[in-house]
Motif scaffolding. Structure first.
Motif, mmCIF file in Angstrom:
data_model
loop_
_atom_site.group_PDB
_atom_site.id
_atom_site.type_symbol
_atom_site.label_atom_id
_atom_site.label_comp_id
_atom_site.label_asym_id
_atom_site.label_seq_id
_atom_site.Cartn_x
_atom_site.Cartn_y
_atom_site.Cartn_z
ATOM 1 N N ILE A 1 9.343 -6.860 -29.272
ATOM 2 C CA ILE A 1 8.990 -5.453 -29.490
ATOM 3 C C ILE A 1 9.904 -4.846 -30.553
ATOM 4 O O ILE A 1 9.457 -4.084 -31.416
ATOM 5 N N LYS B 1 8.612 -6.027 -33.815
ATOM 6 C CA LYS B 1 7.365 -5.319 -34.119
ATOM 7 C C LYS B 1 7.657 -3.945 -34.719
ATOM 8 O O LYS B 1 6.990 -3.497 -35.655
ATOM 9 N N MET C 1 3.387 -13.807 -31.497
ATOM 10 C CA MET C 1 3.103 -12.456 -31.991
ATOM 11 C C MET C 1 3.154 -12.330 -33.513
ATOM 12 O O MET C 1 2.528 -11.422 -34.074
ATOM 13 N N PHE C 2 3.885 -13.224 -34.185
ATOM 14 C CA PHE C 2 4.071 -13.101 -35.630
ATOM 15 C C PHE C 2 3.741 -14.418 -36.327
ATOM 16 O O PHE C 2 3.799 -15.481 -35.710
ATOM 17 N N PRO D 1 7.132 -6.079 -42.335
ATOM 18 C CA PRO D 1 5.850 -6.725 -42.020
ATOM 19 C C PRO D 1 5.607 -8.023 -42.785
ATOM 20 O O PRO D 1 4.846 -8.875 -42.327
ATOM 21 N N GLU E 1 6.639 -2.238 -23.424
ATOM 22 C CA GLU E 1 6.683 -1.200 -24.449
ATOM 23 C C GLU E 1 6.522 0.179 -23.808
ATOM 24 O O GLU E 1 7.255 1.124 -24.134
#
Length: 315
Positions: free
Chosen positions: A124, A127, A156-157, A132, A27
């Motif tokens: 990323i 993200k 991550m999710f 969301p 990132e």
């Protein structure tokens, strides 16, 4: 006098590289790239050499990060394989050098690095651009990249459902057996993507496999395959309806058939969103066109080398 370079094999890279450390480094690197500061990142567009006899290409991806003291290049061979071929679609080696002396510090397997940094860049993008409240993930393709994307996206999710599609039933079954969590194999692309909030395309296709009429408004698409100017994964309808982001605008305009042949403009680089210079249109359908960049390999290789040195110094 410089010593012999370290050789780090694929299994060692797998042990040393973790998404929790890799994602924040990538990132940061994407943000540096999009600031266009030569002291931060110098990275030309990937140069390619055709391997006509073998239906492939050799790519060279050098990067110099002056402020960070990182000099790196990746040698990549990628091929258009026939269905059922037992030959690898890609092979990669990453070379890390000392920018002051010019000697090679480390030679490491590039397959694991390529798999993980590509998936991390897609994560990323999700993200930054995915809604969301996303609940359904669809993955088109069942190769190495599909597995790495499954791993980082589920790390991550929190998806309630993950679907996968393959050209072959055997590919889908093999993928389902190889992952550690739940996944549903779908018999068609349409079945896999209908109602999905996030879609990852990691296919070997050279013609569109994902059509805009099947994509839910507001979905996020991470398009990873089709890395040649005349190769496609996404159709014109999807490309023209979506807000298109890329890792590198210059790379996308030179290498992405989805961008070039559809005639769309790249709205922003991911780094522009990270830097706050361009907005993230989460409310709209978005496409992240991933070509892969040398700076992603460079920060990944530097992280592997740091972890290797730390491990080697332990008593």
């Amino acid at each position: 006098m410089a010593g012999a370079p370290v050789v780090i094999c694929d299994r060692e890279v797998e042990r040393l590289l973790r998404y929790r450390e890799l994602v924040p480094r990538l990132e940061e690197a994407l943000g540096k790239y999009s600031r266009h500061d030569s002291a931060e990142v110098i990275q030309p567009v990937r140069s390619t050499l055709p391997l006509q006899k073998h239906s492939g290409f050799m790519g060279l991806m050098p990067t110099y990060m002056e402020n960070a003291g990182v000099l790196c290049t990746k040698l990549l061979c990628f091929y258009k394989r026939e269905d059922g071929s037992t030959l690898p679609a890609t092979q990669a080696t990453v070379v890390l050098l000392d920018p002051e002396y010019g000697n090679v510090k480390a030679i490491m397997d590039g397959e694991v690095i390529t798999d993980m940094r590509t998936a991390a860049a897609s994560a990323i993008s999700a993200k930054l651009l995915m809604r969301p409240e996303a609940e359904v993930l669809a993955i088109l393709g069942t190769g190495r990249q599909a597995l790495s994307h499954y791993n980082v996206f589920t790390e991550m999710f929190s998806f309630k459902e993950v679907r996968v599609w393959s050209h072959t039933r055997q590919g889908a079954e093999r993928f389902c057996q190889s992952v550690s969590g739940p996944v549903t194999a779908c018999v068609s692309v349409e079945e896999a993507v209908r109602g999905a909030d996030a879609i990852v395309t990691v296919t070997r296709s050279t013609e569109p496999v994902l059509f805009g009429q099947w994509v839910k408004p507001g979905a996020h698409v991470a398009a990873v395959g089709a890395c040649r100017p005349n190769w496609r994964e996404l159709d014109d309808v999807l490309m023209k309806e979506a807000v298109v982001y890329a890792d590198s605008r210059e790379g996308a305009m030179a290498e992405s058939g989805d961008v070039i042949l559809s005639g769309v403009e790249v709205f922003a680089e991911l780094g522009d969103v990270i830097n706050g210079t361009k907005p993230a249109h989460r409310e709209k359908t978005t496409v992240f066109k991933s070509l892969g960049m040398g700076v992603e390999d460079a920060v990944s290789a530097q992280l592997v080398f740091e972890q290797w040195k730390a491990k080697a110094s332990q008593p």
